[in-house]
Design a protein around this motif. Sequence first.
Motif, PDB file in Angstrom:
ATOM      1  N   UNK A  96     -19.894   1.553   3.374  1.00 17.94           N
ATOM      2  CA  UNK A  96     -19.781   0.117   3.617  1.00 17.94           C
ATOM      3  C   UNK A  96     -21.007  -0.369   4.380  1.00 17.94           C
ATOM      4  N   UNK A  97     -21.276  -1.658   4.297  1.00 17.90           N
ATOM      5  CA  UNK A  97     -22.376  -2.241   5.068  1.00 17.90           C
ATOM      6  C   UNK A  97     -22.152  -1.924   6.542  1.00 17.90           C
ATOM      7  N   UNK A  98     -23.174  -1.444   7.204  1.00 23.99           N
ATOM      8  CA  UNK A  98     -23.077  -1.121   8.621  1.00 23.99           C
ATOM      9  C   UNK A  98     -22.436   0.219   8.915  1.00 23.99           C
ATOM     10  N   UNK A  99     -22.069   0.971   7.877  1.00 23.23           N
ATOM     11  CA  UNK A  99     -21.430   2.279   8.043  1.00 23.23           C
ATOM     12  C   UNK A  99     -22.503   3.341   8.242  1.00 23.23           C
ATOM     13  N   UNK A 100     -22.545   3.892   9.448  1.00 21.03           N
ATOM     14  CA  UNK A 100     -23.582   4.871   9.772  1.00 21.03           C
ATOM     15  C   UNK A 100     -23.015   6.200  10.257  1.00 21.03           C
ATOM     16  N   UNK A 101     -21.679   6.342  10.260  1.00 17.44           N
ATOM     17  CA  UNK A 101     -21.075   7.571  10.777  1.00 17.44           C
ATOM     18  C   UNK A 101     -21.294   8.751   9.838  1.00 17.44           C
ATOM     19  N   UNK A 102     -21.089   8.531   8.563  1.00 22.04           N
ATOM     20  CA  UNK A 102     -21.230   9.572   7.550  1.00 22.04           C
ATOM     21  C   UNK A 102     -22.198   9.050   6.504  1.00 22.04           C
ATOM     22  N   UNK A 103     -23.098   9.893   6.038  1.00 29.06           N
ATOM     23  CA  UNK A 103     -24.033   9.475   4.989  1.00 29.06           C
ATOM     24  C   UNK A 103     -23.639  10.160   3.693  1.00 29.06           C
ATOM     25  N   UNK A 104     -23.046   9.369   2.787  1.00 22.74           N
ATOM     26  CA  UNK A 104     -22.607   9.897   1.496  1.00 22.74           C
ATOM     27  C   UNK A 104     -23.709   9.720   0.460  1.00 22.74           C
ATOM     28  N   UNK A 105     -24.158  10.815  -0.137  1.00 24.51           N
ATOM     29  CA  UNK A 105     -25.142  10.745  -1.213  1.00 24.51           C
ATOM     30  C   UNK A 105     -24.412  10.612  -2.545  1.00 24.51           C
ATOM     31  N   UNK A 106     -25.164  10.463  -3.622  1.00 24.07           N
ATOM     32  CA  UNK A 106     -24.539  10.385  -4.936  1.00 24.07           C
ATOM     33  C   UNK A 106     -23.858  11.704  -5.304  1.00 24.07           C
ATOM     34  N   UNK A 107     -24.292  12.804  -4.712  1.00 21.61           N
ATOM     35  CA  UNK A 107     -23.611  14.087  -4.932  1.00 21.61           C
ATOM     36  C   UNK A 107     -22.183  13.999  -4.392  1.00 21.61           C
ATOM     37  N   UNK A 108     -22.038  13.468  -3.185  1.00 21.12           N
ATOM     38  CA  UNK A 108     -20.719  13.327  -2.569  1.00 21.12           C
ATOM     39  C   UNK A 108     -19.859  12.320  -3.332  1.00 21.12           C
ATOM     40  N   UNK A 109     -20.435  11.164  -3.654  1.00 25.09           N
ATOM     41  CA  UNK A 109     -19.612  10.104  -4.258  1.00 25.09           C
ATOM     42  C   UNK A 109     -19.169  10.453  -5.676  1.00 25.09           C
ATOM     43  N   UNK A 110     -19.977  11.219  -6.412  1.00 19.99           N
ATOM     44  CA  UNK A 110     -19.538  11.670  -7.736  1.00 19.99           C
ATOM     45  C   UNK A 110     -18.328  12.578  -7.629  1.00 19.99           C
ATOM     46  N   UNK A 111     -18.360  13.506  -6.677  1.00 19.78           N
ATOM     47  CA  UNK A 111     -17.221  14.390  -6.441  1.00 19.78           C
ATOM     48  C   UNK A 111     -16.016  13.591  -5.957  1.00 19.78           C
ATOM     49  N   UNK A 112     -16.257  12.633  -5.083  1.00 17.94           N
ATOM     50  CA  UNK A 112     -15.156  11.795  -4.589  1.00 17.94           C
ATOM     51  C   UNK A 112     -14.493  11.027  -5.731  1.00 17.94           C
ATOM     52  N   UNK A 113     -15.295  10.536  -6.673  1.00 12.95           N
ATOM     53  CA  UNK A 113     -14.737   9.831  -7.834  1.00 12.95           C
ATOM     54  C   UNK A 113     -13.801  10.754  -8.606  1.00 12.95           C
ATOM     55  N   UNK A 114     -14.246  11.988  -8.836  1.00 11.94           N
ATOM     56  CA  UNK A 114     -13.428  12.948  -9.580  1.00 11.94           C
ATOM     57  C   UNK A 114     -12.127  13.252  -8.842  1.00 11.94           C
ATOM     58  N   UNK A 115     -12.204  13.420  -7.533  1.00  9.39           N
ATOM     59  CA  UNK A 115     -11.006  13.703  -6.741  1.00  9.39           C
ATOM     60  C   UNK A 115     -10.051  12.512  -6.777  1.00  9.39           C
ATOM     61  N   UNK A 116     -10.584  11.308  -6.610  1.00  9.25           N
ATOM     62  CA  UNK A 116      -9.734  10.107  -6.626  1.00  9.25           C
ATOM     63  C   UNK A 116      -9.001   9.969  -7.954  1.00  9.25           C
ATOM     64  N   UNK A 117      -9.695  10.236  -9.059  1.00 13.51           N
ATOM     65  CA  UNK A 117      -9.065  10.138 -10.377  1.00 13.51           C
ATOM     66  C   UNK A 117      -8.090  11.281 -10.615  1.00 13.51           C
ATOM     67  N   UNK A 118      -8.505  12.515 -10.291  1.00 10.87           N
ATOM     68  CA  UNK A 118      -7.657  13.682 -10.530  1.00 10.87           C
ATOM     69  C   UNK A 118      -6.379  13.621  -9.708  1.00 10.87           C
ATOM     70  N   UNK A 119      -6.464  13.103  -8.496  1.00 11.69           N
ATOM     71  CA  UNK A 119      -5.300  13.036  -7.611  1.00 11.69           C
ATOM     72  C   UNK A 119      -4.333  11.920  -7.998  1.00 11.69           C
ATOM     73  N   UNK A 120      -4.805  10.970  -8.808  1.00 14.45           N
ATOM     74  CA  UNK A 120      -3.986   9.812  -9.141  1.00 14.45           C
ATOM     75  C   UNK A 120      -4.057   8.717  -8.092  1.00 14.45           C
ATOM     76  N   UNK A 121      -4.860   8.932  -7.058  1.00  9.35           N
ATOM     77  CA  UNK A 121      -5.009   7.907  -6.025  1.00  9.35           C
ATOM     78  C   UNK A 121      -5.685   6.662  -6.583  1.00  9.35           C
ATOM     79  N   UNK A 122      -6.489   6.838  -7.640  1.00  2.31           N
ATOM     80  CA  UNK A 122      -7.153   5.707  -8.298  1.00  2.31           C
ATOM     81  C   UNK A 122      -7.006   5.862  -9.809  1.00  2.31           C
ATOM     82  N   UNK A 123      -6.887   4.723 -10.473  1.00  2.59           N
ATOM     83  CA  UNK A 123      -6.866   4.698 -11.942  1.00  2.59           C
ATOM     84  C   UNK A 123      -8.270   4.488 -12.494  1.00  2.59           C
TER      85      UNK A 123
END
Length: 196
Positions: free
Chosen positions: A35-62
Amino acid sequence: MKIAVINEVSARDKNPFIVAALEKTGHQVFNVGMCAGDFEVELSYIHTGLMAAIALDSGAADFVVGGCGTGQGFLISAMQYPGVYCGHITNPLDAFLFSQINAGNCISLALNKGFGWAGEINLEYIFEKLFCGELGAGYPLERAEPQRVNREILKGVSVKTHKSMPEILDTIDSGSIAVIKSHKPFMDLVGEYNLP
């Protein structure tokens, strides 16, 4: 539809535009990337691609809306995982054709390259066309059945060419998993999903 917004560090300043445009669609939006102003954790595209897969696989997101500077890194990262069907979307026509023909469950946006004057309006138009009707309805309509058949064939290919998410998570870089687990908004979304 439950939509997870998962953009990476280089695009965190565009996050408010993405969320505002998606909220106009009437879908349930979960803002779990940078998010804008979010500096606690730095998520790269490597992290966010995996996060997308987890969100979809878990059913947390459609559906997942992600992206990075060019949209290419997130796209490549997300497509490494089973059950993720991601398109690179730069304009409303891309969005319409992707939703009607490919009926994927994830898009990657170029959030720095070409995001200039009226970029936020382009996002609104992209989401308007992406969610304008039933995913996979077909375009042109007379091609709907062969397009549906091809999507099913591709799903079969994905199953045969990928390990399962539990197998992947057991062997993936533990540092990437640690970064993801430290990002509270995402962990709140996926809850009890079995991360090592």
